[in-house]
Motif scaffolding. Structure first.
Motif, PDB file in Angstrom:
ATOM      1  N   ALA A 288     -18.229  -0.391  -2.105  1.00 40.18           N
ATOM      2  CA  ALA A 288     -17.828   0.432  -1.813  1.00 40.18           C
ATOM      3  C   ALA A 288     -16.935   1.635  -2.404  1.00 40.18           C
ATOM      4  O   ALA A 288     -16.701   2.774  -2.059  1.00 40.18           O
ATOM      5  CB  ALA A 288     -16.751   0.570  -0.654  1.00 40.18           C
ATOM      6  N   ALA A 289     -16.984   1.534  -3.342  1.00 42.29           N
ATOM      7  CA  ALA A 289     -16.371   1.843  -4.379  1.00 42.29           C
ATOM      8  C   ALA A 289     -17.275   2.811  -5.654  1.00 42.29           C
ATOM      9  O   ALA A 289     -16.868   3.543  -6.094  1.00 42.29           O
ATOM     10  CB  ALA A 289     -15.418   1.946  -5.274  1.00 42.29           C
TER      11      ALA A 289
ATOM     12  N   PHE B  96     -11.053  -7.042   4.036  1.00 42.43           N
ATOM     13  CA  PHE B  96      -9.959  -7.674   3.608  1.00 42.43           C
ATOM     14  C   PHE B  96      -9.594  -8.196   4.720  1.00 42.43           C
ATOM     15  O   PHE B  96     -10.077  -9.805   4.578  1.00 42.43           O
ATOM     16  CB  PHE B  96      -9.016  -7.540   2.897  1.00 42.43           C
ATOM     17  CG  PHE B  96      -7.681  -7.650   3.552  1.00 42.43           C
ATOM     18  CD1 PHE B  96      -7.246  -8.942   2.423  1.00 42.43           C
ATOM     19  CD2 PHE B  96      -6.535  -8.011   4.553  1.00 42.43           C
ATOM     20  CE1 PHE B  96      -5.631  -9.511   2.697  1.00 42.43           C
ATOM     21  CE2 PHE B  96      -5.769  -8.818   4.993  1.00 42.43           C
ATOM     22  CZ  PHE B  96      -5.733  -9.671   3.442  1.00 42.43           C
ATOM     23  N   THR B  97     -10.316  -7.967   6.134  1.00 38.64           N
ATOM     24  CA  THR B  97     -10.199  -8.091   7.020  1.00 38.64           C
ATOM     25  C   THR B  97     -11.368  -9.925   7.389  1.00 38.64           C
ATOM     26  O   THR B  97     -11.066 -10.920   7.187  1.00 38.64           O
ATOM     27  CB  THR B  97     -10.224  -7.767   8.183  1.00 38.64           C
ATOM     28  OG1 THR B  97      -9.101  -6.491   8.342  1.00 38.64           O
ATOM     29  CG2 THR B  97     -10.393  -8.554   9.921  1.00 38.64           C
ATOM     30  N   THR B  98     -12.466  -9.739   6.778  1.00 41.43           N
ATOM     31  CA  THR B  98     -13.389 -10.590   6.819  1.00 41.43           C
ATOM     32  C   THR B  98     -13.603 -11.615   6.187  1.00 41.43           C
ATOM     33  O   THR B  98     -13.275 -12.558   6.167  1.00 41.43           O
ATOM     34  CB  THR B  98     -14.788  -9.940   7.244  1.00 41.43           C
ATOM     35  OG1 THR B  98     -15.262  -9.369   5.498  1.00 41.43           O
ATOM     36  CG2 THR B  98     -15.176  -9.369   7.695  1.00 41.43           C
ATOM     37  N   ALA B  99     -13.259 -11.262   5.044  1.00 43.69           N
ATOM     38  CA  ALA B  99     -12.559 -12.625   3.645  1.00 43.69           C
ATOM     39  C   ALA B  99     -11.159 -13.733   4.336  1.00 43.69           C
ATOM     40  O   ALA B  99     -11.187 -14.402   4.035  1.00 43.69           O
ATOM     41  CB  ALA B  99     -12.253 -11.828   2.690  1.00 43.69           C
ATOM     42  N   TYR B 100     -10.619 -12.599   4.641  1.00 45.50           N
ATOM     43  CA  TYR B 100      -9.349 -12.977   5.204  1.00 45.50           C
ATOM     44  C   TYR B 100      -9.772 -14.452   6.769  1.00 45.50           C
ATOM     45  O   TYR B 100      -9.347 -15.359   6.312  1.00 45.50           O
ATOM     46  CB  TYR B 100      -8.341 -12.968   5.840  1.00 45.50           C
ATOM     47  CG  TYR B 100      -7.105 -13.337   5.991  1.00 45.50           C
ATOM     48  CD1 TYR B 100      -5.690 -13.635   4.762  1.00 45.50           C
ATOM     49  CD2 TYR B 100      -6.345 -13.820   7.472  1.00 45.50           C
ATOM     50  CE1 TYR B 100      -4.602 -13.831   5.136  1.00 45.50           C
ATOM     51  CE2 TYR B 100      -5.386 -14.280   7.392  1.00 45.50           C
ATOM     52  CZ  TYR B 100      -4.723 -14.490   6.200  1.00 45.50           C
ATOM     53  OH  TYR B 100      -3.553 -15.229   6.946  1.00 45.50           O
TER      54      TYR B 100
ATOM     55  N   PHE C  86     -12.970   4.758   1.745  1.00 46.07           N
ATOM     56  CA  PHE C  86     -12.990   3.557   0.952  1.00 46.07           C
ATOM     57  C   PHE C  86     -11.838   2.685   1.579  1.00 46.07           C
ATOM     58  O   PHE C  86     -11.667   1.071   1.440  1.00 46.07           O
ATOM     59  CB  PHE C  86     -12.243   3.178  -0.347  1.00 46.07           C
ATOM     60  CG  PHE C  86     -12.196   2.535  -1.881  1.00 46.07           C
ATOM     61  CD1 PHE C  86     -13.234   1.724  -2.104  1.00 46.07           C
ATOM     62  CD2 PHE C  86     -11.279   2.513  -1.291  1.00 46.07           C
ATOM     63  CE1 PHE C  86     -12.993   0.877  -2.388  1.00 46.07           C
ATOM     64  CE2 PHE C  86     -11.084   1.343  -2.708  1.00 46.07           C
ATOM     65  CZ  PHE C  86     -11.466   0.266  -3.082  1.00 46.07           C
ATOM     66  N   THR C  87     -10.432   2.720   2.088  1.00 45.39           N
ATOM     67  CA  THR C  87      -9.859   2.040   2.316  1.00 45.39           C
ATOM     68  C   THR C  87      -9.924   1.526   3.391  1.00 45.39           C
ATOM     69  O   THR C  87      -9.595  -0.104   3.210  1.00 45.39           O
ATOM     70  CB  THR C  87      -8.109   2.860   2.627  1.00 45.39           C
ATOM     71  OG1 THR C  87      -7.310   4.218   1.280  1.00 45.39           O
ATOM     72  CG2 THR C  87      -7.161   2.511   3.196  1.00 45.39           C
TER      73      THR C  87
ATOM     74  N   GLY D 285       0.318  -1.587   0.013  1.00 46.63           N
ATOM     75  CA  GLY D 285      -0.287  -0.350  -0.564  1.00 46.63           C
ATOM     76  C   GLY D 285       1.364   1.607  -0.246  1.00 46.63           C
ATOM     77  O   GLY D 285       1.136   2.563  -1.152  1.00 46.63           O
ATOM     78  N   THR D 286       1.837   1.209   1.052  1.00 47.40           N
ATOM     79  CA  THR D 286       2.736   2.667   0.598  1.00 47.40           C
ATOM     80  C   THR D 286       3.298   2.658  -0.364  1.00 47.40           C
ATOM     81  O   THR D 286       3.504   3.472  -1.179  1.00 47.40           O
ATOM     82  CB  THR D 286       4.047   1.950   1.928  1.00 47.40           C
ATOM     83  OG1 THR D 286       3.402   2.254   3.337  1.00 47.40           O
ATOM     84  CG2 THR D 286       4.879   3.691   1.742  1.00 47.40           C
ATOM     85  N   LEU D 287       4.364   1.670  -1.199  1.00 47.29           N
ATOM     86  CA  LEU D 287       5.129   1.677  -2.805  1.00 47.29           C
ATOM     87  C   LEU D 287       3.946   2.140  -3.644  1.00 47.29           C
ATOM     88  O   LEU D 287       3.906   3.117  -4.396  1.00 47.29           O
ATOM     89  CB  LEU D 287       4.920   0.076  -2.654  1.00 47.29           C
ATOM     90  CG  LEU D 287       6.643  -0.439  -2.740  1.00 47.29           C
ATOM     91  CD1 LEU D 287       7.171  -1.764  -2.631  1.00 47.29           C
ATOM     92  CD2 LEU D 287       7.367   1.081  -2.054  1.00 47.29           C
TER      93      LEU D 287
END
Length: 419
Positions: A358-359, A286-290, A278-279, A248-250
């Motif tokens: 969300a987008a 992502f947390t719930t999917a993971y 959105f982030t 994300g930083t890159l």
């Protein structure tokens, strides 16, 4: 110290152990740079396909068999029309004009047999009633030739020179465009699918490795298996978060190094809720999917006794994950249909679809409701995963928590008078 605090301490110990054992290794650097490796292979394949396509396009032609006096008019109007195309793959093939022979119809048909070039459309005959020959895949090129003939005839009355001069002004859009929101929604679905596919799979490999070298039995003897399950799930999730922060930083700084035109195109991919909100939502989905997939993979990994068995058991899960990605992408293109409702409610596809939503959608309430619904299913999946993990590791039919079993055993000993 209370039993709950002891359980949390055991979970933290296992999570820290798995996190350190994964991150502080030379192979983690290779894993961290895996997107670069995959992207490099994709870029090499794309460059090869692009070179082959350009080589074929350079020898592709459309032919107009017209009188020599009309050749200059065709070339001038063709040049004007091609200014409307911004990408070479959208533009029609290069135009070539030929003088008519004794039999223009036979001459036109003979062009398709020319081995020096690939002719896809030919125009011949009077411009008022031209004949256009095309292949089954080049109807659009034939339409372009017919339009050229029409514009040449119209130029006879007004001339070829343009009759007007437009003043162009580039303005900036203040609100996100519908096209940009839809594109960012699809990229969100794909990004979530790619990340979960890449990161959640490492859970099952760790369980298989520890079962092979008997480490899992040592952990089971030291702490309850429930602590091992939650610790491994949180430890691998910490590795996934580190992966997200790194990339994300890159990506956030990548626009500085990109060409201005490419950076401007990425700027158009603006989510409807704004980038900060959105982030946060993307990370929550992502947390719930993971957690959903991690619980499944942990339960599956505990059932397998070898790497081959893990591959066989993981394949259906991966196929289901691909199907959920397809469902989320299709539902995103039909936001008001029953498919979108099903994708939002079904627990395995809900994170993918709602990340794309969300987008697209500016409503925040629906995302809070979706996250609460997904959190419920995460709890259900974890409860089932704990039972499967315990049964697989101990080869036991009991799925009750270990500390409850110990308490029941103690009560039984007290009832029988055994100290």
């Amino acid at each position: 110290m209370s039993r709950f605090r002891i359980l949390l301490r055991q979970i933290w110990t296992i999570a820290r152990r798995d996190f350190v054992a994964t991150v502080f290794t030379p192979t983690f650097l290779i894993f961290l740079l895996a997107p670069v490796v995959m992207g490099s292979f994709g870029a090499i394949g794309g460059l090869g396909a692009n070179a082959a396509s350009k080589g074929a396009d350079a020898k592709t032609r459309i032919v107009a068999i017209v009188e020599p006096a009309r050749s200059a008019d065709f070339a001038a109007i063709d040049l004007r029309l091609r200014r409307l195309y911004r990408q070479s793959d959208e533009a029609p093939p290069m135009l070539q004009t030929l003088a008519p022979a004794a039999d223009p119809a036979a001459q036109a048909r003979a062009q398709f047999d020319d081995k020096r070039m690939d002719v896809v459309a030919v125009l011949y005959g009077p411009l008022a009633t031209p004949h256009v020959l095309t292949t089954p895949l080049s109807v659009r090129a034939g339409d372009y030739l017919a339009l050229l003939a029409e514009d040449v005839l119209r130029a006879d009355g007004s001339g070829i020179a343009p009759l007007s001069t437009a003043t162009r002004t580039v303005v900036s859009r203040t609100a996100p465009s519908l096209r940009g929101a839809n594109a960012s929604g699809f990229f969100a679905v794909f990004g979530l699918f790619f990340l979960t596919l890449l990161l959640a799979g490492q859970v099952v490999s760790g369980v298989a490795e520890e079962r092979g070298n008997k480490v899992i039995e040592v952990l089971a003897a030291a702490v309850p298996l429930e602590s091992v399950f939650f610790g491994k799930l949180l430890g691998t999730f910490g590795v996934a978060v580190l992966f997200l922060v790194f990339w994300g930083t890159l990506i956030s700084q990548a626009t500085v190094l990109m060409p201005p035109s490419f950076a401007a195109g990425l700027a158009g991919l603006t989510p409807a809720l704004g980038l900060p909100v959105f982030t946060l939502l993307f990370f929550a989905y992502f947390t719930t999917a993971y957690m959903l997939l991690g619980a499944v993979f942990l339960g599956v990994g505990a059932q397998a006794a070898s790497v081959r068995e893990i591959q066989l058991l993981s394949l259906p899960i991966t196929l289901i994950q691909v199907a959920m990605f397809g469902l989320g992408a299709v539902a995103l293109s039909r936001p008001d249909s029953w498919i979108s409702t099903f994708a939002a409610v079904f627990p395995l596809s809900s994170p993918y679809y709602m990340a794309g939503r969300a987008a697209q959608s500016g409503s925040l309430g629906i995302h809070l409701l979706a996250l609460a619904w997904q959190a419920l299913w995460v709890a259900i999946f974890i409860a089932v995963g704990v039972r499967a993990f315990r049964r697989g590791v101990l080869q036991s039919g009991s799925g009750t928590f270990r500390w409850r079993r110990r308490r029941a055993s103690s009560d039984k000993l007290v009832d029988t008078g055994v100290s």
